[in-house]
Design an enzyme around this catalytic site. Structure first.
Site, short mmCIF file in Angstrom:
data_model
loop_
_atom_site.label_atom_id
_atom_site.label_comp_id
_atom_site.label_asym_id
_atom_site.label_seq_id
_atom_site.Cartn_x
_atom_site.Cartn_y
_atom_site.Cartn_z
N GLU A 101 0.96 -1.35 -0.08
CA GLU A 101 -0.05 0.13 -0.05
C GLU A 101 0.96 1.27 -0.13
O GLU A 101 0.59 2.21 0.32
CB GLU A 101 -0.85 -0.20 1.29
N HIS B 153 -4.54 1.40 7.30
CA HIS B 153 -2.92 1.73 7.34
C HIS B 153 -2.45 2.20 8.41
O HIS B 153 -3.10 2.88 9.27
CB HIS B 153 -3.06 2.92 6.17
N CYS C 89 -2.90 11.10 3.58
CA CYS C 89 -3.38 10.47 2.69
C CYS C 89 -3.50 11.01 1.28
O CYS C 89 -2.94 10.37 0.13
CB CYS C 89 -4.79 9.87 2.38
O1 SUG Z 1 -7.68 2.80 0.06
N1 SUG Z 1 -10.73 4.84 0.25
C1 SUG Z 1 -9.25 4.80 0.12
C2 SUG Z 1 -8.54 5.61 1.45
C3 SUG Z 1 -7.08 5.66 1.31
C4 SUG Z 1 -6.55 6.44 2.44
N2 SUG Z 1 -5.31 6.50 2.33
C5 SUG Z 1 -4.29 6.36 3.44
N3 SUG Z 1 -4.80 6.13 4.48
N4 SUG Z 1 -3.09 6.67 3.19
C6 SUG Z 1 -8.89 3.20 0.55
O2 SUG Z 1 -9.68 2.62 1.15
C7 SUG Z 1 -13.01 4.57 -0.79
C8 SUG Z 1 -13.46 4.48 -2.14
C9 SUG Z 1 -15.04 4.33 -1.98
O3 SUG Z 1 -15.28 3.85 -1.33
O4 SUG Z 1 -15.66 5.15 -2.79
C10 SUG Z 1 -11.25 4.32 -0.73
O5 SUG Z 1 -11.05 3.81 -1.75
#
Ligand code: SUG
Length: 448
Positions: free
Chosen positions: A174, A250, A371
């Protein structure tokens, strides 16, 4: 030589929506199906970039992706013209259309893992695109991510690019969301801290019971090998599986580091004492003095951390050596978190100031300030070798704001994703964007 941490923020794409796609990410699950505002989301992100630039930080921008990803739908068996592919997917398999429309590439902390040149064997800055193998909608990001990073960091003398790890769960990667770097100065050798949620091949490491652990130890080790990191320059730590089961998908949802400082929650890791001792001794070997700030569960619970995204903050060094924390406004809305932040900044420690940003559109999908940014530590020569089109300046901010105003919709709901016009709007916008950012041809519709 001078060195900097440059924050490259992901620009939110025109299809930003709430698809409920990320099991284990509480915000994504609970806001599923709400209508979104792509325009507001992109402007909120740009406002953060502008503010950091105006505070004197080096700021860059990372382009969004082409969505819906028609080629991904074709690989799943939908055929015909682009419009027919979208219509058929909408009729027969709406969840697949929703996944192929996600603007999730905005969360560029997951785009790649980056090791600065002072840490790597060949003295270049290394990038490994993350395979984001845990979620289908994110697993389709890395080919374009690699092309965009290649166009931003195009100089082979200074920058080395690795493609994503094998696309299987055992190498679930990730990116920088589970990677932190400690150092005295950004241009000096540091210690890279890799946090994993589970091991794919060694069952001595406990795994969460409810939600998936996205990052594996084996993926982190492979990235460290690819980047040519010294054994003394790497520390691995396991995330506490119990916090993954509470929505910490994460490490950057429960800890953040910068310079010589780790700011973390008491429940973030397993074997915390041993890990802190290793970080301290390895950082000492390169002349650094490791410091940690532990937030006790008695002050802030894991649930508070997940709801407020206290740790998904940007910890930034100010010129006088003190630090500033960039937090989402949800921290202000949570009484315990806000009280903790007040006591932290008035305690005489290194973290002296908190700045609050409205990133609600992204936050509702589980993406806070941290993020939205990919950190790249660069020395002056390397910074000069970056494609200047992606470095934020007042004129670029002006162009990007006008571009968003021109191309983005105010509202988007699930039924709008079936409109083939959205694809055309997205392509028109991105074609113009590649000219604004001077990226050349990076999108499938530009190269096929
Ligand atoms: O991978 N949300 C992302 C959020 C990522 C956050 N990144 C960090 N913490 N670095 C994920 O879960 C949600 C998309 C949706 O539900 O439409 C999404 O992909």
């Amino acid at each position: 030589m001078k060195s900097y941490e440059v924050n490259f923020d992901g620009l939110v794409g025109p299809t930003h929506n709430y698809g409920g796609l990320s099991y284990g990410n509480v915000a994504s699950q609970s806001n599923s199906q709400q209508s979104s505002s792509p325009k507001e989301a992109a402007l909120q992100g740009l406002a953060k970039m502008k503010a950091l630039m105006e505070m004197g930080f080096q700021q860059g921008v990372l382009a969004p992706q082409e969505r819906p990803d028609v080629a991904a739908l074709r690989r799943l068996g939908f055929s015909g013209t682009d419009a027919q592919v979208i219509e058929r997917a909408a009729k027969e398999a709406m969840p697949l259309l929703v996944a192929s429309c996600s603007a999730s590439s905005m969360w560029v902390a997951n785009a790649a893992t980056v090791s600065p040149s002072a840490d790597t064997a060949d003295g270049r800055v290394h990038f490994t695109a993350a395979n984001l193998n845990c979620k289908y909608h994110r697993s389709i990001e890395h080919p374009t991510t690699s092309r965009v990073l290649g166009a931003m960091f195009a100089n082979q003398q200074h920058f080395a690019h690795h493609s994503a790890l094998p696309a299987v769960a055992q190498f679930g990667d990730e990116g920088a969301a589970n990677h932190t770097r400690f150092c005295r100065e950004y241009g000096e050798a540091g210690v890279e801290f890799f946090v994993f949620g589970r091991s794919a091949f060694d069952n001595r490491y406990p795994a969460p019971q409810k939600y998936p652990a996205r990052q594996t130890l084996e993926a982190s080790q492979a990235v460290a090998r690819l980047h040519g990191l010294r054994e003394d320059g790497v520390v691995y730590a396991q995330q506490n599986p119990n916090v993954i089961d509470q929505g910490v998908f994460h490490n950057d949802v429960i800890a953040v580091g910068n310079g010589e400082v780790l700011f973390y929650h008491e429940d973030a890791f397993l074997e915390t004492e041993q890990m802190l001792a290793e970080l301290e001794s390895k950082l000492a070997k390169v002349g650094g003095k490791f410091q940690s700030v532990c937030v006790p569960r008695s002050a802030v619970t894991v649930d508070d951390a997940v709801r407020s995204y206290l740790f998904n903050s940007q910890l930034l060094s100010r010129p006088d050596g003190s630090m500033l924390l960039i937090v989402p406004q949800e921290c202000q809305a949570n009484e315990r978190v806000w009280a903790y932040l007040q006591s932290l900044t008035s305690s005489g420690g290194l973290i002296r100031e908190v700045k609050v940003f409205d990133l609600k559109q992204s936050m509702q999908n589980g993406g806070g300030p941290a993020c939205l940014r990919l950190r790249v530590a660069l020395n002056e020569t390397e910074l000069a070798a970056v494609n200047p089109g992606v470095i934020m300046t007042p004129p670029l901010y002006g162009s990007l704001t006008a571009w968003v105003e021109k191309h983005y919709r105010d509202r988007l709901s699930e039924s709008d994703l079936a409109d083939p016009q959205l694809l055309l709007e997205c392509r028109t916008a991105l074609d113009e964007l590649t000219q604004i950012l001077k990226l050349g041809a990076v999108y499938p519709f530009q190269i096929n």
